[in-house]
Design a protein around this motif. Structure first.
Motif, PDB file in Angstrom:
ATOM      1  N   GLU A   1      -5.777   4.788  -1.997  1.00  0.00           N
ATOM      2  CA  GLU A   1      -5.428   4.049  -0.780  1.00  0.00           C
ATOM      3  C   GLU A   1      -4.795   4.957   0.264  1.00  0.00           C
ATOM      4  OE1 GLU A   1      -3.147   0.531  -1.567  1.00  0.00           O
ATOM      5  OE2 GLU A   1      -4.571  -0.140  -3.106  1.00  0.00           O
ATOM      6  N   LEU A   2      -3.888   5.832  -0.166  1.00  0.00           N
ATOM      7  CA  LEU A   2      -3.262   6.761   0.771  1.00  0.00           C
ATOM      8  C   LEU A   2      -4.282   7.730   1.341  1.00  0.00           C
ATOM      9  CD1 LEU A   2       0.110   7.619  -1.002  1.00  0.00           C
ATOM     10  CD2 LEU A   2      -0.172   6.494   1.206  1.00  0.00           C
TER      11      LEU A   2
ATOM     12  N   ALA B   1      -7.529   7.228   1.672  1.00  0.00           N
ATOM     13  CA  ALA B   1      -8.452   6.518   2.549  1.00  0.00           C
ATOM     14  C   ALA B   1      -7.807   6.205   3.891  1.00  0.00           C
ATOM     15  CB  ALA B   1      -8.920   5.230   1.882  1.00  0.00           C
ATOM     16  N   SER B   2      -6.494   5.966   3.888  1.00  0.00           N
ATOM     17  CA  SER B   2      -5.823   5.589   5.130  1.00  0.00           C
ATOM     18  C   SER B   2      -5.371   6.793   5.949  1.00  0.00           C
ATOM     19  CB  SER B   2      -4.618   4.693   4.833  1.00  0.00           C
ATOM     20  OG  SER B   2      -3.631   5.422   4.141  1.00  0.00           O
ATOM     21  N   SER B   3      -5.318   7.975   5.321  1.00  0.00           N
ATOM     22  CA  SER B   3      -4.877   9.157   6.060  1.00  0.00           C
ATOM     23  C   SER B   3      -6.047   9.756   6.831  1.00  0.00           C
ATOM     24  CB  SER B   3      -4.271  10.199   5.121  1.00  0.00           C
ATOM     25  OG  SER B   3      -5.265  10.741   4.292  1.00  0.00           O
ATOM     26  N   GLN B   4      -5.700  10.479   7.869  1.00  0.00           N
ATOM     27  CA  GLN B   4      -6.716  11.108   8.693  1.00  0.00           C
ATOM     28  C   GLN B   4      -7.358  12.247   7.913  1.00  0.00           C
ATOM     29  OE1 GLN B   4      -5.072  12.724  12.252  1.00  0.00           O
ATOM     30  NE2 GLN B   4      -7.005  12.610  13.341  1.00  0.00           N
ATOM     31  N   LYS B   5      -8.660  12.313   7.957  1.00  0.00           N
ATOM     32  CA  LYS B   5      -9.371  13.374   7.253  1.00  0.00           C
ATOM     33  C   LYS B   5      -9.174  14.703   7.977  1.00  0.00           C
ATOM     34  CE  LYS B   5     -11.161  10.529   4.330  1.00  0.00           C
ATOM     35  NZ  LYS B   5     -10.423  10.258   3.152  1.00  0.00           N
TER      36      LYS B   5
ATOM     37  N   GLN C   1       7.022   9.605   1.116  1.00  0.00           N
ATOM     38  CA  GLN C   1       6.197   8.442   0.765  1.00  0.00           C
ATOM     39  C   GLN C   1       5.686   8.517  -0.676  1.00  0.00           C
ATOM     40  OE1 GLN C   1       2.712   8.007   3.222  1.00  0.00           O
ATOM     41  NE2 GLN C   1       2.503   5.846   2.742  1.00  0.00           N
TER      42      GLN C   1
END
Length: 68
Positions: free
Chosen positions: A52-53, A55-59, A3
């Motif tokens: 953005e990546l 923020a959208s990924s699991q912490k 990605q």
């Protein structure tokens, strides 16, 4: 292509006019003259994509970090 590579390639095409980020072993294909404002735009796009990546990924939790 993962990605991140896909996003970086798209940014290179859009902002820098570079078709691929793969090494092609030819100076005329691997080295490019780039205007500083295009470079700035590309860096800003990469930063925004990273935000953005992220923020959208699991912490990651402490347990996930301890596994590494």
């Amino acid at each position: 292509m993962n990605q991140i590579d896909t996003v970086l390639t798209l940014i290179a095409r859009k902002h820098l006019g570079i078709d691929t980020l793969q090494t092609r072993h030819a100076d005329s294909l691997d080295f490019h003259d780039v205007a500083v404002w295009c470079l700035k735009d590309a860096l800003e796009a990469a930063f925004k994509a990273g935000v953005e990546l992220g923020a959208s990924s699991q912490k990651a939790t402490e347990a996930d970090i301890a596994e590494d």
